[in-house]
Enzyme design. Structure first.
Site, short mmCIF file in Angstrom:
data_model
loop_
_atom_site.label_atom_id
_atom_site.label_comp_id
_atom_site.label_asym_id
_atom_site.label_seq_id
_atom_site.Cartn_x
_atom_site.Cartn_y
_atom_site.Cartn_z
NE ARG A 113 12.01 -5.96 4.12
CZ ARG A 113 11.41 -6.78 3.27
NH1 ARG A 113 12.01 -7.89 2.87
NH2 ARG A 113 10.21 -6.50 2.80
CE LYS B 47 -11.11 -4.96 6.83
NZ LYS B 47 -11.05 -5.80 5.62
CB VAL C 170 -13.71 -0.08 6.96
CG1 VAL C 170 -14.89 -1.02 6.76
CG2 VAL C 170 -13.39 0.06 8.44
CB VAL D 145 -0.96 0.01 1.21
CG1 VAL D 145 -1.75 1.32 1.25
CG2 VAL D 145 -1.90 -1.18 1.15
N GLY E 296 -2.92 -15.32 -4.35
CA GLY E 296 -2.47 -14.17 -3.56
C GLY E 296 -3.56 -13.50 -2.75
CG ASP F 244 -9.56 -8.19 7.97
OD1 ASP F 244 -8.60 -7.39 7.96
OD2 ASP F 244 -10.54 -8.08 7.19
CD GLU G 223 -13.72 5.85 3.31
OE1 GLU G 223 -14.25 4.73 3.46
OE2 GLU G 223 -14.31 6.93 3.53
#
Length: 432
Positions: free
Chosen positions: A48, A206, A133, A16, A188, A202, A130
């Site tokens: 890193r 939310k 969620v 992200v 993925g 998770d 924003e």
């Protein structure tokens, strides 16, 4: 337009964060026009430093996140590192040193949102989230701004793409849970350790955030009932199809009928194929909102991924930067109702119960008696004998609406019957 740029520091530069940096660079002119001032990436904190990060000047990279947020010349901190610590300390330190914060950190907000709001207010800064969620789906801002004049009674949605992908594959292809999870991992959609997704952690974080905004009350992660979807089977999907339903892992936040309390929960549920959420496929997210004046609204779109999540982050960044230019603040915490959060036992809904029973006369009457003794009314019953030679039958009971505590008592009593060999499945029925 103001010529001095607004300085932005980035905490984290993974999937992200790197996308946020890329958009800030490639769309710099557009962002400046929308904000009213140029925006400058002034520092990027990473773990890193030797990793090549295309498009980011090496001199911006630092491993000292604390020093970055303490600089004093940073206008906005974008936090995309996740987890509770050190994110919590870094965010509060940023407030103390004059920076507003844009965060995608659902776990932290669900656990300590009230304290973060208080710190932001104390230092006159903004806290926007924003991206915490449903990825790119505009949801938080509509709930806390567009619908601020309305009364929201219920928020129900699919807020985890991994679990929706798995359940969708089980539904459409007949795959088992393990097979569908393997496919999600290969593509993925699922992490190497999918526990946070498939066990509902998770989605629960939310749900806490959504309930807090929707009902203007404080809802913490610990207040959310959570049930994972690892026990959902092909047989459950077969039963759902016979009822004209499918199965989704839902986050449900609702106000009690008398308005005196709220509940927040995450669990698999059967929903009718006619419900808009039933058609949400693959790894997409969707949230269904029921408001007093606005009626029924649905927000739909990609709920995860670098680019979609970065889109939500940049939307917040534009809003926060505008506030900085205008020397104003956006909405803070709205928890004026301070409604209590009821336990799962008080939730009222319908249930689908699958029992393995002895295949002999009188069993159905015994089972019906247990339901009646616990105040749970039966809607339909389906019984089918087995050809396995063990003298067993499958008994599927669908109830009318009843409190969860009453259903739990019913199931406990059923397990004690000699004629009930096992409770194969218990699933709630929602969205009717």
């Amino acid at each position: 337009m103001r010529t001095r740029p607004l300085k932005v520091a980035l905490l984290g530069c993974g999937v992200v964060g790197s996308e946020v940096a890329r958009i800030m660079t490639t769309h710099a002119d557009d962002l400046a026009a929308r904000i009213g001032a140029p925006v400058e990436l002034a520092g990027v904190a990473v773990r890193r430093p030797d990793k090549v990060r295309e498009g980011i000047a090496p001199e911006l990279i630092t491993t000292d996140a604390t020093a970055l947020v303490k600089r004093g010349d940073i206008d906005v901190i974008v936090e995309v590192i996740g987890g509770v610590e050190p994110a919590r300390t870094l965010i509060t330190t940023a407030f103390e040193h004059g920076a507003s914060v844009v965060s995608a950190n659902k776990a932290l907000l669900a656990q300590d949102g009230a304290a973060l709001y208080a710190a932001a207010e104390e230092h006159g800064q903004d806290l926007y989230y924003e991206a915490a969620v449903a990825g790119a789906i505009p949801l938080v801002r509509p709930l806390r701004e567009s619908l601020a004049g309305d009364k929201i009674n219920r928020v129900m949605g699919i807020v985890n793409g991994t679990t929706n992908f798995i359940l969708d594959k089980m539904d459409t292809s007949g795959a088992g849970y393990s097979e569908a999870l393997d496919e999600a991992t290969a593509l993925g959609y699922a992490e190497a350790d999918p526990t946070a997704d498939v066990e509902g952690f998770d989605a629960a974080a939310k749900a806490a955030i959504l309930a807090g905004i929707a009902f203007h009350t404080r809802v913490r992660l610990d207040d959310v009932y959570r049930e994972g979807m690892t026990e959902v089977t092909a047989a459950d999907f077969a039963s759902a199809k016979q009822m004209g339903c499918t199965i989704k892992l839902l986050a449900i936040c609702e106000r009690a009928a008398d308005g005196g309390s709220v509940t927040a929960r995450v669990h698999p549920a059967m929903i009718p194929l006619s419900h808009p959420l039933a058609s949400v496929r693959e790894a997409y997210n969707a949230v269904f909102v029921e408001a007093e004046a606005a009626g029924q609204l649905m927000f739909y779109g990609p709920g995860a991924g670098g680019a979609p999540t970065a889109s939500a982050v940049l939307g917040d960044l534009v809003a926060v930067c505008r506030n900085k230019l205008n020397e104003a603040n956006g909405p803070g915490e709205s928890a004026y109702t301070q409604l209590p959060v009821s336990s799962m036992g008080e939730v009222v809904t319908r249930y689908h119960i699958s029992l393995d029973v002895a295949d002999k006369p009188g069993v159905l009457a015994q089972v019906a008696t247990v339901f009646a003794e616990h105040g749970v009314s039966i809607d339909t019953v389906r019984q089918q004998g087995r050809q396995d030679g063990f003298g067993e039958a499958s008994l599927v009971v669908v109830t009318h609406r009843a409190p969860d505590a009453a259903l739990s008592g019913t199931v406990e009593a059923l397990r004690k019957l000699d004629t009930v060999r096992g409770v194969a499945s218990i699933m709630r029925v929602e969205g009717e």
